[in-house]
Design a protein around this motif. Structure first.
Motif, PDB file in Angstrom:
ATOM      1  N   LYS A 143     -11.119  -4.994  -0.349  1.00 31.20           N
ATOM      2  CA  LYS A 143     -12.091  -6.045  -0.679  1.00 31.20           C
ATOM      3  C   LYS A 143     -11.691  -6.747  -1.981  1.00 31.20           C
ATOM      4  CE  LYS A 143     -15.373  -6.811   1.399  1.00 31.20           C
ATOM      5  NZ  LYS A 143     -15.570  -7.703   2.567  1.00 31.20           N
ATOM      6  N   TYR A 144     -11.122  -5.995  -2.914  1.00 36.07           N
ATOM      7  CA  TYR A 144     -10.624  -6.618  -4.147  1.00 36.07           C
ATOM      8  C   TYR A 144      -9.462  -7.555  -3.832  1.00 36.07           C
ATOM      9  CZ  TYR A 144      -8.177  -7.198  -8.584  1.00 36.07           C
ATOM     10  OH  TYR A 144      -7.523  -7.742  -9.667  1.00 36.07           O
ATOM     11  N   PHE A 145      -8.538  -7.102  -2.994  1.00 31.44           N
ATOM     12  CA  PHE A 145      -7.422  -7.971  -2.618  1.00 31.44           C
ATOM     13  C   PHE A 145      -7.927  -9.214  -1.871  1.00 31.44           C
ATOM     14  CE2 PHE A 145      -4.450  -4.063  -2.528  1.00 31.44           C
ATOM     15  CZ  PHE A 145      -4.207  -4.207  -3.882  1.00 31.44           C
ATOM     16  N   GLU A 146      -8.983  -9.048  -1.095  1.00 31.35           N
ATOM     17  CA  GLU A 146      -9.597 -10.200  -0.419  1.00 31.35           C
ATOM     18  C   GLU A 146     -10.153 -11.176  -1.456  1.00 31.35           C
ATOM     19  OE1 GLU A 146     -12.478 -10.516   3.411  1.00 31.35           O
ATOM     20  OE2 GLU A 146     -13.371  -9.501   1.682  1.00 31.35           O
ATOM     21  N   TYR A 147     -10.759 -10.635  -2.501  1.00 31.42           N
ATOM     22  CA  TYR A 147     -11.334 -11.458  -3.568  1.00 31.42           C
ATOM     23  C   TYR A 147     -10.265 -12.284  -4.279  1.00 31.42           C
ATOM     24  CZ  TYR A 147     -13.249 -12.486  -8.221  1.00 31.42           C
ATOM     25  OH  TYR A 147     -13.619 -13.112  -9.387  1.00 31.42           O
ATOM     26  N   ILE A 148      -9.086 -11.685  -4.505  1.00 32.00           N
ATOM     27  CA  ILE A 148      -8.020 -12.415  -5.219  1.00 32.00           C
ATOM     28  C   ILE A 148      -7.080 -13.138  -4.252  1.00 32.00           C
ATOM     29  CG2 ILE A 148      -8.104 -10.889  -7.231  1.00 32.00           C
ATOM     30  CD1 ILE A 148      -5.557  -9.538  -6.167  1.00 32.00           C
ATOM     31  N   ASN A 149      -7.499 -13.231  -2.981  1.00 28.54           N
ATOM     32  CA  ASN A 149      -6.739 -13.962  -1.953  1.00 28.54           C
ATOM     33  C   ASN A 149      -5.339 -13.394  -1.740  1.00 28.54           C
ATOM     34  OD1 ASN A 149      -8.805 -15.934  -1.417  1.00 28.54           O
ATOM     35  ND2 ASN A 149      -8.289 -16.890  -3.378  1.00 28.54           N
ATOM     36  N   SER A 150      -5.263 -12.057  -1.614  1.00 28.70           N
ATOM     37  CA  SER A 150      -3.959 -11.411  -1.422  1.00 28.70           C
ATOM     38  C   SER A 150      -3.876 -10.651  -0.100  1.00 28.70           C
ATOM     39  CB  SER A 150      -3.673 -10.442  -2.579  1.00 28.70           C
ATOM     40  OG  SER A 150      -3.425 -11.154  -3.768  1.00 28.70           O
ATOM     41  N   ILE A 151      -4.630 -11.093   0.904  1.00 29.23           N
ATOM     42  CA  ILE A 151      -4.589 -10.367   2.180  1.00 29.23           C
ATOM     43  C   ILE A 151      -4.069 -11.216   3.336  1.00 29.23           C
ATOM     44  CG2 ILE A 151      -6.449  -8.788   1.510  1.00 29.23           C
ATOM     45  CD1 ILE A 151      -8.290 -10.380   3.418  1.00 29.23           C
ATOM     46  N   ASN A 152      -3.695 -12.447   3.072  1.00 26.85           N
ATOM     47  CA  ASN A 152      -3.221 -13.307   4.173  1.00 26.85           C
ATOM     48  C   ASN A 152      -1.881 -13.960   3.824  1.00 26.85           C
ATOM     49  OD1 ASN A 152      -5.478 -13.080   6.020  1.00 26.85           O
ATOM     50  ND2 ASN A 152      -6.656 -14.176   4.483  1.00 26.85           N
ATOM     51  N   PRO A 153      -0.759 -13.304   4.088  1.00 24.53           N
ATOM     52  CA  PRO A 153      -0.671 -11.940   4.637  1.00 24.53           C
ATOM     53  C   PRO A 153      -0.675 -10.908   3.510  1.00 24.53           C
ATOM     54  CG  PRO A 153       1.511 -12.868   4.502  1.00 24.53           C
ATOM     55  CD  PRO A 153       0.563 -13.938   3.993  1.00 24.53           C
ATOM     56  N   ILE A 154      -0.939  -9.674   3.865  1.00 20.95           N
ATOM     57  CA  ILE A 154      -0.921  -8.594   2.885  1.00 20.95           C
ATOM     58  C   ILE A 154       0.463  -7.951   2.881  1.00 20.95           C
ATOM     59  CG2 ILE A 154      -1.700  -6.766   4.474  1.00 20.95           C
ATOM     60  CD1 ILE A 154      -3.546  -5.824   2.111  1.00 20.95           C
ATOM     61  N   ASN A 155       0.920  -7.546   1.712  1.00 24.01           N
ATOM     62  CA  ASN A 155       2.217  -6.878   1.580  1.00 24.01           C
ATOM     63  C   ASN A 155       2.247  -5.633   2.466  1.00 24.01           C
ATOM     64  OD1 ASN A 155       3.658  -4.465   0.068  1.00 24.01           O
ATOM     65  ND2 ASN A 155       4.740  -6.320  -0.535  1.00 24.01           N
ATOM     66  N   ILE A 156       3.328  -5.425   3.198  1.00 23.89           N
ATOM     67  CA  ILE A 156       3.375  -4.348   4.190  1.00 23.89           C
ATOM     68  C   ILE A 156       3.321  -2.958   3.556  1.00 23.89           C
ATOM     69  CG2 ILE A 156       5.908  -4.224   4.328  1.00 23.89           C
ATOM     70  CD1 ILE A 156       5.496  -3.827   7.407  1.00 23.89           C
ATOM     71  N   ASN A 157       3.873  -2.809   2.349  1.00 22.76           N
ATOM     72  CA  ASN A 157       3.779  -1.503   1.672  1.00 22.76           C
ATOM     73  C   ASN A 157       2.341  -1.209   1.240  1.00 22.76           C
ATOM     74  OD1 ASN A 157       6.546  -0.680   1.757  1.00 22.76           O
ATOM     75  ND2 ASN A 157       6.998  -2.194   0.183  1.00 22.76           N
ATOM     76  N   ILE A 158       1.672  -2.232   0.760  1.00 24.83           N
ATOM     77  CA  ILE A 158       0.251  -2.082   0.428  1.00 24.83           C
ATOM     78  C   ILE A 158      -0.537  -1.777   1.690  1.00 24.83           C
ATOM     79  CG2 ILE A 158      -1.799  -3.333  -0.356  1.00 24.83           C
ATOM     80  CD1 ILE A 158      -0.040  -4.764  -2.394  1.00 24.83           C
ATOM     81  N   ALA A 159      -0.218  -2.489   2.775  1.00 22.49           N
ATOM     82  CA  ALA A 159      -0.923  -2.284   4.045  1.00 22.49           C
ATOM     83  C   ALA A 159      -0.769  -0.843   4.535  1.00 22.49           C
ATOM     84  CB  ALA A 159      -0.387  -3.260   5.089  1.00 22.49           C
ATOM     85  N   LYS A 160       0.426  -0.297   4.398  1.00 25.40           N
ATOM     86  CA  LYS A 160       0.663   1.065   4.879  1.00 25.40           C
ATOM     87  C   LYS A 160      -0.240   2.063   4.173  1.00 25.40           C
ATOM     88  CE  LYS A 160       4.249   3.429   3.427  1.00 25.40           C
ATOM     89  NZ  LYS A 160       5.644   3.897   3.232  1.00 25.40           N
ATOM     90  N   TRP A 161      -0.310   1.984   2.866  1.00 22.82           N
ATOM     91  CA  TRP A 161      -1.077   2.978   2.122  1.00 22.82           C
ATOM     92  C   TRP A 161      -2.573   2.733   2.212  1.00 22.82           C
ATOM     93  CZ3 TRP A 161       0.617   7.545   0.944  1.00 22.82           C
ATOM     94  CH2 TRP A 161       2.002   7.739   0.897  1.00 22.82           C
ATOM     95  N   LEU A 162      -2.988   1.491   2.384  1.00 29.06           N
ATOM     96  CA  LEU A 162      -4.405   1.247   2.628  1.00 29.06           C
ATOM     97  C   LEU A 162      -4.809   1.756   4.014  1.00 29.06           C
ATOM     98  CD1 LEU A 162      -5.137  -2.297   1.125  1.00 29.06           C
ATOM     99  CD2 LEU A 162      -5.692  -0.046   0.177  1.00 29.06           C
ATOM    100  N   TYR A 163      -3.893   1.664   4.969  1.00 24.13           N
ATOM    101  CA  TYR A 163      -4.173   2.194   6.303  1.00 24.13           C
ATOM    102  C   TYR A 163      -4.294   3.721   6.249  1.00 24.13           C
ATOM    103  CZ  TYR A 163      -3.862   2.887  11.351  1.00 24.13           C
ATOM    104  OH  TYR A 163      -4.131   3.247  12.653  1.00 24.13           O
TER     105      TYR A 163
END
Length: 336
Positions: A143-163
């Motif tokens: 949700k923080y990354f959504e707030y700073i507009n960093s989820i479209n697209p999201i970095n794949i390494n960040i995506a892996k660990w958030l998953y």
């Protein structure tokens, strides 16, 4: 979320040296939160380290970037002295950071990001970002990354660990904390190109033989209440030795007991090698159990909680828990 995200962004923008941490005996949510945020701070060119007190679970060893996590040692003290911001994830209780907490608390700004209720009226935090309805701490980071507009697209390494964070604390989307937005988050993470099966295989389908041996021993020691709604067991150091395993092998056993038909609450008492005890509780969702954990000095979520105990005997702990359990469930009586 916006006002909390804005305040978090301000703390980060003013900091140069940032320590990330989570609770002792870290799980997928704590590690996933730390490592995903580590990648984000690296992109901002911050001097950043993840430090934990504990040896990491073996199930994470196949992820190469787990080496971003450092186990605390005195040689890190010089770097810790330069820290101007510490961000703690999924901690539950600020004391669970570990022994190096005294080198952090009171020496820099401390931000807590957590989906556990805050237990202490007094704590060392400069700022608390708490959402007890979040399915995982990693969801709050998303949700923080959504707030700073960093989820479209999201970095794949960040995506892996958030998953990893998300599936760890939602039981791969089967717990009651799972919401429509939980699946929206998962969809967004998959849009990065993330392949999920290797993650599930590493975490859930490559169990060491010693863990299966211990599970076999544990099931033989299991006890049930009169109506079968409460299941429990005791894990001793001797059982660990007999299974040729380690204390890491107990992870998941309490949840396994809870999946037995008709069981509403399960708990495990584990005797540690130093004579103290660790207790884990799980509930199917009908009965709240974090109040039982709190009565033993622990805490957690309504349906998943735990405690560490050094001032009671095994018999005292078991009787204390069962007395409280049977007050919750009318008609239950202890059956040996």
């Amino acid at each position: 979320y916006n006002k909390y995200c804005k305040k978090l962004e301000n703390y980060i923008s003013k900091a140069n040296v940032i320590l990330l941490g989570t609770h002792i005996s870290p799980d997928g949510d704590g590690l996933g939160s730390c490592i995903s945020f580590y990648y984000y701070l690296n992109s901002l060119k911050k001097d950043c380290k993840i430090i934990t007190e504990s040896v990491l679970p073996d199930s994470f060893s196949s992820f190469e970037d787990i080496n971003h996590v450092s186990k605390y040692k005195p040689s890190l003290n010089d770097w810790i002295e330069k820290v101007d911001l510490c961000i703690i994830f999924d901690i539950g209780d600020f004391n669970r950071l570990g022994e190096f907490k005294d080198r952090v608390y009171g020496h820099c700004n401390v931000v807590c990001i957590d989906h556990h209720p805050s237990r202490a009226t007094e704590n060392p935090y400069s700022f608390e970002f708490i959402d007890i309805n979040a399915p995982a701490t990693g969801y709050m980071i998303w949700k923080y990354f959504e707030y700073i507009n960093s989820i479209n697209p999201i970095n794949i390494n960040i995506a892996k660990w958030l998953y990893i964070s998300l599936i760890s604390d939602t039981g791969s989307f089967k717990y009651q904390s799972t919401t429509a937005d939980t699946h929206n988050m998962a969809a967004n993470l998959l849009e990065s190109g993330l392949k999920t099966y290797p993650i599930h295989r590493a975490l859930y389908e490559e169990q060491p033989l010693s863990k299966i041996r211990l599970l076999s021993l544990a099931v033989q020691k299991m006890q049930l209440s009169s109506s079968g709604k409460v299941a429990w067991l005791v894990i001793t150091p001797e059982m660990i030795i007999q299974a040729s395993g380690s204390f890491q092998d107990v992870e998941g056993i309490t949840e396994y007991l809870r999946t037995i038909k008709n069981v509403e609450i399960s708990f495990m008492i584990m005797q540690l090698s130093d004579g103290t005890f660790r207790v884990n509780f799980r509930s199917s969702g009908v009965y709240i159990i974090n109040d039982v954990a709190q009565s033993l000095g622990g805490g957690g979520h309504k349906f998943a909680a735990g405690a560490r105990i050094d001032s009671m005997s095994l018999a005292e702990i078991k009787n204390h828990i069962l007395n409280l359990m049977f007050k919750k469930i009318p008609g239950e009586t202890h059956v040996n």
